[in-house]
Design a protein around this motif. Sequence first.
Motif, PDB file in Angstrom:
ATOM      1  N   GLU A 133      -0.569   1.794   2.238  1.00 40.09           N
ATOM      2  CA  GLU A 133       0.197   2.536   2.513  1.00 40.09           C
ATOM      3  C   GLU A 133       0.653   2.809   4.158  1.00 40.09           C
ATOM      4  O   GLU A 133      -0.017   1.803   4.944  1.00 40.09           O
ATOM      5  CB  GLU A 133       0.167   3.870   2.685  1.00 40.09           C
ATOM      6  N   VAL A 153       3.070   1.077  -0.502  1.00 42.39           N
ATOM      7  CA  VAL A 153       3.076  -0.552  -0.675  1.00 42.39           C
ATOM      8  C   VAL A 153       2.487  -0.618  -2.403  1.00 42.39           C
ATOM      9  O   VAL A 153       3.166  -1.194  -2.955  1.00 42.39           O
ATOM     10  CB  VAL A 153       2.560  -1.911  -0.033  1.00 42.39           C
ATOM     11  N   LEU A 158       3.746  -9.618  -1.502  1.00 46.03           N
ATOM     12  CA  LEU A 158       4.569  -7.835  -0.958  1.00 46.03           C
ATOM     13  C   LEU A 158       4.286  -8.348   0.617  1.00 46.03           C
ATOM     14  O   LEU A 158       2.796  -7.661   0.974  1.00 46.03           O
ATOM     15  CB  LEU A 158       4.117  -7.051  -1.542  1.00 46.03           C
ATOM     16  N   VAL A 169       4.929  -6.390   4.405  1.00 45.09           N
ATOM     17  CA  VAL A 169       6.502  -5.178   5.004  1.00 45.09           C
ATOM     18  C   VAL A 169       5.304  -5.272   6.697  1.00 45.09           C
ATOM     19  O   VAL A 169       4.355  -6.031   7.110  1.00 45.09           O
ATOM     20  CB  VAL A 169       6.105  -4.108   3.903  1.00 45.09           C
TER      21      VAL A 169
END
Length: 274
Positions: free
Chosen positions: A188, A194, A230, A232
């Motif tokens: 998270e 995520v 991924l 972020v």
Amino acid sequence: MSARDQLLVVIDPVARRTDGESVRIAKDVLGAGAAVRICLPEGPEDFAKALARRGTRRPVVIGDDRALLRAVTVLHRERELDSCAVSVVPVGASQLLSRSLGVPAGAVAAARAVLEGVERRLDLLVDDSDGVVLGTLRIPPVTASASGSTAVDGHPWLRTCQSFVRTLTRPSRVASAPGPAPARLRVEADGVVVVDLDQPVEGVSVRPGADGLAEVEVRPTSVGAAAEALRVRARTITVSGPDFRYRADAMVGGPVRTRTWAVRTDAWGLMLPR
């Protein structure tokens, strides 16, 4: 004489054992440019006491990445990181962290940065057990072969012996070693999921970035074509799931079932070349 010219030089015992010549050179350079008090701790407890009793002297660590991480951890837990800048002269087998932070390689260049450099404020990752991360956090931990480090950091002669033994016992056919099994983790970022437990991942990495945000990369397990990582940015990162271990800079932590890391902006200072 100003506080900037007064140094507490803490020489890690591993550095003293493995590269006494570099330690001597660093002491000579520092002693020629500042009022130096030398401390020779025999273990982590002595190390922490020396930093706690430094007074107004600037702390300088002569040692490897583990010594640097130990110093920042002690000062963080004493809530002293705001009041002083940390300096390091890298000596020892493990120097990837200090070099990635911009510390010069070599005892002379690093010691001169202590005397002539400037303080740079850096972000810090702090977890919910008060542990710190200066560089990169990895889940699962990078293996010894992948990281270029071994359990015998600081003992190059032992690594040489191990390499020699491996040449004597090498099988006629070398099979590729299996990689780590995929992990099932819930990641998270600022409360947003995520990746969840139903998606196996090959690894997660987190590092302090800019503007008070950490850079998070999650690498899902590929099926057929390579899966896209991924990425972020977030202020807090929570990882949970079955018991997992993690590598924070030069140290391995865990096993834990959940851990949260938060970014502390400009939390610590490091002396670097101008």
